[in-house]
Design a protein around this motif. Structure first.
Motif, PDB file in Angstrom:
ATOM      1  N   ALA A 127     -62.766 -93.324   6.121  1.00  0.00           N
ATOM      2  CA  ALA A 127     -62.357 -94.277   7.160  1.00  0.00           C
ATOM      3  C   ALA A 127     -60.832 -94.461   7.150  1.00  0.00           C
ATOM      4  O   ALA A 127     -60.325 -95.567   7.330  1.00  0.00           O
ATOM      5  N   GLY A 128     -60.109 -93.387   6.940  1.00  0.00           N
ATOM      6  CA  GLY A 128     -58.660 -93.447   6.759  1.00  0.00           C
ATOM      7  C   GLY A 128     -57.867 -93.983   7.928  1.00  0.00           C
ATOM      8  O   GLY A 128     -56.865 -94.675   7.742  1.00  0.00           O
ATOM      9  N   ALA A 129     -58.320 -93.689   9.150  1.00  0.00           N
ATOM     10  CA  ALA A 129     -57.602 -94.177  10.331  1.00  0.00           C
ATOM     11  C   ALA A 129     -57.782 -95.694  10.439  1.00  0.00           C
ATOM     12  O   ALA A 129     -56.828 -96.439  10.647  1.00  0.00           O
ATOM     13  N   PHE A 130     -59.029 -96.142  10.247  1.00  0.00           N
ATOM     14  CA  PHE A 130     -59.355 -97.574  10.285  1.00  0.00           C
ATOM     15  C   PHE A 130     -58.577 -98.337   9.205  1.00  0.00           C
ATOM     16  O   PHE A 130     -57.954 -99.367   9.472  1.00  0.00           O
ATOM     17  N   LEU A 131     -58.610 -97.819   7.978  1.00  0.00           N
ATOM     18  CA  LEU A 131     -57.977 -98.530   6.858  1.00  0.00           C
ATOM     19  C   LEU A 131     -56.454 -98.591   7.005  1.00  0.00           C
ATOM     20  O   LEU A 131     -55.816 -99.533   6.526  1.00  0.00           O
ATOM     21  N   SER A 132     -55.873 -97.595   7.679  1.00  0.00           N
ATOM     22  CA  SER A 132     -54.413 -97.594   7.844  1.00  0.00           C
ATOM     23  C   SER A 132     -53.947 -98.821   8.634  1.00  0.00           C
ATOM     24  O   SER A 132     -52.807 -99.263   8.510  1.00  0.00           O
TER      25      SER A 132
END
Lengths: 183, 280
Positions: A127-132
Motif C-alpha cells: 500500500a505504498g502509494a496510500f501510505l506515502s
C-alpha cells in the motif's frame, strides 16, 4: 482497540500497547532497511557512533521510490522485516522502542522486545502509494550514498499500523495456528 | 523479412516499465476489488480497503503502487522473420529499463554483484528471457517483480511417485511458509515439469497469464481451481492477519519432463502482480 499515539514512545508507554491494536502514529521516525542496518551494526562493531539517535526511536523498514516534483516522498510502504532480524536485537538493546514493517520476526528479536520493551507494528504491504500520503516531511538523515536504502528522517501524521507483536511476546500472526503437516 | 529497429524496443520497454508500476491489468485489479466481498475478517477487510484506495491513488497520480518497483523481468518472443537493426538487443532492453525507471520515478533496486552489493543506480540489468518463434513480430512482456514475494518462492525436485498429491503439498507448504512475508493476498504462479531451470521460468510465466484464462488442459484446470480453494482455507488472510482471502488467483504452466523427475516451482507474487504485453 483503536488509538492514536505520538512518536517517539518510551519503554513505559510500550507496555500499554497490545497485539491486535489498530494504531495511528503521528510524529518523527527513521527509515532504515538492509544496507543501512548492516552499516549501522558494522559501525558499532568497529567502535563508531550511529548517525541517528536511537533511544526511544521507531525504525520503519522502508526504501521509498524517488519523490516527483511537489511530492514529499514517493511510494512508501513497508519491506519484509525478517531480513532485519540479524541486526535488530542490538538496536533494541541500544534503545529503539518501535519497529514498522511487515512479516515474521525471529525468536531472538521477540526475546529482545520482551526484555527491553519494544513493539513491532505492521503496515499494509503493497500500500505504498496510500501510505506515502501519511508522510508529511522527509529528509535524508544519513548514508545518502546508499540511494534507495539511505536513512530518512520522516514526519508522519495518522500513519496506520497494527500492533503485531507486543512486549509481552503476543503475536497476531500466530493467532491462526498454521500447521505445515496438515494439507 | 521485417526490419525492427532497437530504438522501438527501447521506447516500448521504457513505457511498459512505467505503465506496469502504476496500474494493474484489469484481471488482477478485478480480483483485488472483489476480494472485500468475500472477506469475513474485519481486519482483513480493512487491509483490502487500504489496497483498494492505494490502487486508486497510484493510478490517479501516476505513482508506483508499491515502493518495490521490482527487478524488470522481460520476456522477448522474437519472430524468426524479423531482422533486428540498431544496437545489441540486450543493450536496447536495458536502455528501456534505465529510461523507464528514471523517467517514471521508480526505485532503483538492483545491485551489481550479489555479494559486493553496490547499487547500479539505474535498475539495470533486467532479467531477459528470449525465445524465437514463427512470424514477423516481436512480443514483449515486461513484468517487474518485487522481492518480498520473490524471496518466498521455491523449487522442489519431486519424484514421479509423489504425483499430483506431492505437487499440491509443495504449493500449500510454500504458501504457508511464506505467510505474511509475501504480502497476501497473493497471486501464485506454478511451473510443473521441464527441468530445474525450466520449471522456474514456467512459474514466472504463469504469473503473467490472464487470471481469467484457465489452463487449456482439463486436469491442470481442475488443479488450479482446487489449489486456490485450498490456499484460501489456510486462513492466512490479507496482510497475514487472518481471514479468508489469502490468494486472488493461481495459474499453472506445464512442460514435458524426464522419466525420473517431477520438478515443481512456486513463484509467489503479492497482489501487485505487474505485467504489460505489447506486440511490435
Amino acid at each position: 482497540m483503536e488509538r492514536k499515539i505520538t512518536l517517539p514512545i518510551t519503554k513505559e508507554f510500550v507496555c500499554n500497547l497490545n497485539s491486535g491494536d489498530y494504531v495511528y502514529l503521528t510524529g518523527t521516525l527513521y527509515s532504515a532497511r538492509d544496507a543501512a542496518h548492516k552499516r549501522m551494526i558494522e559501525t558499532l562493531a568497529a567502535g563508531g557512533e550511529l548517525p541517528i539517535p536511537i533511544k526511544n526511536q521507531t525504525i520503519y523498514y522502508l526504501g521509498p521510490t524517488p519523490a516527483k516534483e511537489g511530492q514529499v516522498i514517493g511510494s512508501a510502504g513497508p519491506t519484509t522485516s525478517t531480513r532485519m532480524d540479524k541486526y535488530t536485537p542490538t538496536l533494541i538493546e541500544l534503545g529503539i522502542t518501535g519497529m514498522i514493517g511487515k512479516g515474521k520476526r525471529s525468536e531472538a528479536v521477540i526475546d529482545a522486545m520482551k526484555k527491553y520493551h519494544a513493539v513491532y507494528f505492521a503496515a499494509v504491504g503493497g500500500a505504498g502509494a496510500f501510505l506515502s500520503k501519511c508522510i508529511v516531511k522527509a529528509e535524508i538523515a544519513a548514508y545518502e550514498d546508499l540511494g534507495a536504502e539511505a536513512i530518512y528522517k520522516l514526519e508522519v501524521k495518522d500513519f496506520p499500523v497494527i500492533v503485531v507483536i507486543d512486549d509481552k511476546g503476543e503475536n497476531l500472526y500466530n493467532q491462526e495456528k498454521i500447521s505445515l503437516s496438515s494439507k | 523479412m521485417r526490419i525492427i529497429h532497437t530504438d522501438e524496443i527501447t521506447k516500448n520497454i521504457r513505457e511498459m516499465c512505467i505503465e506496469a508500476n502504476v496500474s494493474l491489468s484489469e484481471d488482477v485489479k478485478k480480483r483485488v476489488l472483489s476480494a472485500k466481498e468475500k472477506e469475513e475478517s474485519a481486519l482483513g477487510k480493512r487491509v483490502l480497503e487500504q489496497l483498494e484506495e492505494n490502487l486508486a491513488i497510484a493510478e490517479n497520480e501516476q505513482i508506483p503502487i508499491c515502493q518495490d518497483t521490482g527487478m524488470a523481468v522481460v520476456f522477448l518472443a522474437v519472430g524468426q522473420e524479423v531482422r533486428i537493426e540498431g544496437t545489441a538487443i540486450e543493450d536496447a532492453v536495458n536502455e528501456g529499463i534505465r529510461q523507464g525507471y528514471r523517467d517514471g520515478y521508480l526505485r532503483k533496486s538492483v545491485v551489481s554483484d550479489p555479494l559486493l552489493r553496490e547499487n547500479t543506480k539505474d535498475n539495470t540489468p533486467g532479467i531477459i528471457h528470449y525465445s524465437i518463434v514463427p512470424g514477423e513480430n516481436i512480443e514483449i512482456i515486461v513484468a517487474p517483480k518485487g522481492f518480498g514475494s520473490e524471496n518466498t518462492s521455491r523449487i522442489l525436485m519431486l519424484k514421479p511417485a509423489d504425483g499430483i498429491e506431492g505437487v499440491k503439498q509443495a504449493v500449500l507448504e510454500t504458501v504457508k511458509l511464506a505467510g505474511p512475508n509475501a504480502c497476501p493476498p497473493m497471486i501464485v504462479g506454478v511451473g510443473i515439469g521441464g527441468d530445474f531451470e525450466k520449471c522456474a521460468i514456467l512459474a514466472k510465466k504463469a504469473l503473467t497469464r490472464n487470471l481469467d484464462t484457465p489452463s487449456p488442459f482439463p486436469h491442470i484446470r481442475e488443479l488450479e481451481k482446487e489449489l486456490l480453494e485450498e490456499i484460501n482455507k489456510t486462513k492466512i488472510g490479507p496482510g497475514g492477519l487472518g481471514g479468508k482471502v489469502t490468494a486472488l488467483g493461481l495459474n499453472i504452466e506445464t512442460y514435458p519432463t524426464h522419466i525420473a523427475g517431477l520438478p515443481v516451482a512456486i513463484n509467489l507474487c503479492c497482489h501487485v502482480n505487474r505485467h504489460v504485453k505489447r506486440v511490435l
